[in-house]
Design a protein around this motif. Structure first.
Motif, PDB file in Angstrom:
ATOM      1  N   GLU A  98       0.818  -1.216   0.000  1.00 35.65           N
ATOM      2  CA  GLU A  98       0.000   0.000   0.000  1.00 35.65           C
ATOM      3  C   GLU A  98       0.850   1.264   0.000  1.00 35.65           C
ATOM      4  O   GLU A  98       0.495   2.269  -0.614  1.00 35.65           O
ATOM      5  N   ASP A 117     -10.499   9.102 -16.637  1.00 35.37           N
ATOM      6  CA  ASP A 117     -11.434   8.001 -16.920  1.00 35.37           C
ATOM      7  C   ASP A 117     -10.914   7.098 -18.032  1.00 35.37           C
ATOM      8  O   ASP A 117     -11.685   6.562 -18.832  1.00 35.37           O
ATOM      9  N   HIS A 167     -14.947  -2.352 -12.623  1.00 38.05           N
ATOM     10  CA  HIS A 167     -14.797  -2.502 -11.180  1.00 38.05           C
ATOM     11  C   HIS A 167     -13.463  -1.967 -10.658  1.00 38.05           C
ATOM     12  O   HIS A 167     -13.307  -1.759  -9.465  1.00 38.05           O
ATOM     13  N   ARG A 189      -4.153  -8.394  -3.160  1.00 40.20           N
ATOM     14  CA  ARG A 189      -4.372  -7.078  -2.565  1.00 40.20           C
ATOM     15  C   ARG A 189      -3.004  -6.544  -2.135  1.00 40.20           C
ATOM     16  O   ARG A 189      -2.098  -7.326  -1.829  1.00 40.20           O
ATOM     17  N   THR A 242      -8.646   0.902  -7.195  1.00 41.17           N
ATOM     18  CA  THR A 242      -9.367   2.128  -7.531  1.00 41.17           C
ATOM     19  C   THR A 242      -8.448   3.310  -7.252  1.00 41.17           C
ATOM     20  O   THR A 242      -7.452   3.181  -6.548  1.00 41.17           O
ATOM     21  N   HIS A 245      -8.661   7.549  -3.629  1.00 39.85           N
ATOM     22  CA  HIS A 245      -9.091   7.461  -2.231  1.00 39.85           C
ATOM     23  C   HIS A 245     -10.590   7.193  -2.162  1.00 39.85           C
ATOM     24  O   HIS A 245     -11.337   7.511  -3.076  1.00 39.85           O
ATOM     25  N   THR A 246     -11.010   6.635  -1.057  1.00 37.96           N
ATOM     26  CA  THR A 246     -12.434   6.453  -0.805  1.00 37.96           C
ATOM     27  C   THR A 246     -12.797   7.149   0.497  1.00 37.96           C
ATOM     28  O   THR A 246     -11.934   7.423   1.334  1.00 37.96           O
ATOM     29  N   THR A 247     -14.070   7.454   0.658  1.00 35.24           N
ATOM     30  CA  THR A 247     -14.546   8.138   1.850  1.00 35.24           C
ATOM     31  C   THR A 247     -15.240   7.140   2.767  1.00 35.24           C
ATOM     32  O   THR A 247     -16.105   6.378   2.327  1.00 35.24           O
ATOM     33  N   ASN A 248     -14.848   7.153   4.026  1.00 36.81           N
ATOM     34  CA  ASN A 248     -15.489   6.301   5.026  1.00 36.81           C
ATOM     35  C   ASN A 248     -16.320   7.197   5.938  1.00 36.81           C
ATOM     36  O   ASN A 248     -15.831   7.765   6.911  1.00 36.81           O
ATOM     37  N   HIS A 249     -17.583   7.368   5.572  1.00 38.67           N
ATOM     38  CA  HIS A 249     -18.474   8.235   6.346  1.00 38.67           C
ATOM     39  C   HIS A 249     -18.983   7.455   7.557  1.00 38.67           C
ATOM     40  O   HIS A 249     -19.596   6.407   7.415  1.00 38.67           O
TER      41      HIS A 249
END
Length: 265
Positions: A98, A117, A167, A189, A242, A245-249
């Motif tokens: 990572e 994209d 995906h 991963r 991906t 970054h992703t958001t962890n709400h």
């Protein structure tokens, strides 16, 4: 050559490195390839971007006096035809874990493409240091990238139609050195292993990535299913990722924000 498939090819080792030449030759068998790559070695620059960079004509395409991200932006926005796919590599040296995702120029080129994209593949060659030889002392020729070019060409030719990129934004591919027989593939991963160290010596600090000192397949601490575990055991690692970054709400942060609002009243 498949006339309908357009590929933008870049790297971070520089346009004159054997890895990009090997990939260019292999990909040209299945696609129209436009090369926009750094004029010099830009390893570990991450997603650094320049405001301006000189462009130099090169037998492979264009050499840019800039970073891998510069090359992707310039290639997609100006220098090349609109590609179906961006390929970055082949890097001489693995990009595993990572913590390298934001550090590696090879991977950063793929991430840059994702913001346009455009699906991407980042390919790197795991070069194990053996005996008394350090990584920097190991010379890589075109033949060293045979395994890497074979899997990258296959993915370039078939991944788009397979739906993989519905995906994943990009594939991080790490390949062992050729050993005479094609390597098996493992979907992986990124390893969470991190072991950076720093030593003060007078007025200078020496930074050391200790993870690379523990790459013995019999004792590696990275668990099965991770990219490092797969490559060290002689398998091709493909991590569908991906960007970036992703958001962890979550409720914990909501409660903290509400406390702040109460504090202001």
């Amino acid at each position: 050559m498949t006339d309908s498939l357009e590929i933008l090819l870049t790297n971070d080792d520089g346009i004159d490195s054997p890895g990009i030449r090997a990939l260019y030759d292999a990909l040209s068998e299945v696609a129209n390839v436009t090369v926009v790559a750094p004029a010099s070695d830009q390893s570990a620059v991450g997603r650094s971007i320049s405001h301006e960079a000189n462009v130099i004509d090169h037998e492979l395409g264009y050499a840019l006096e800039g970073t891998p991200s510069d090359c992707v932006v310039a290639g997609l926005a100006e220098l090349g035809p609109e590609p179906d796919l961006v390929v970055s590599g082949c890097n001489g040296g693995a990009n595993l874990g990572e913590y390298v995702l934001g550090r590696s120029g090879t991977i950063s080129a793929a991430v840059e493409a994702a913001f346009f994209d455009v699906p991407a593949i980042a390919t790197s060659l795991y070069v194990p240091a053996t005996g008394d030889r350090s990584f920097d002392e190991i010379e890589l020729g075109m033949e060293s990238f045979g395994e890497a070019t074979r899997i990258t060409s296959y993915l370039a030719e078939h991944a788009l139609e397979s739906g993989i990129f519905e995906h994943a934004a990009y594939l991080n591919v790490n390949v062992p050195m050729p050993n005479g027989t094609p390597a098996d593939i493992e979907i992986t991963r990124p390893s969470k292993r991190y072991d950076m160290d720093a030593t003060l010596n007078g007025n200078s600090i020496r930074l050391r990535d200790c993870v690379w000192e523990e790459m013995n397949p019999e004792s590696i601490s990275d668990p099965p299913g991770t990219d490092r575990h797969a490559v060290v055991n002689g398998r091709i690692s493909i991590s569908p990722l991906t960007a970036p970054h992703t958001t962890n709400h979550h409720e914990t942060l909501e409660r903290l924000v509400e406390r702040y609002r109460s504090h202001l009243r």
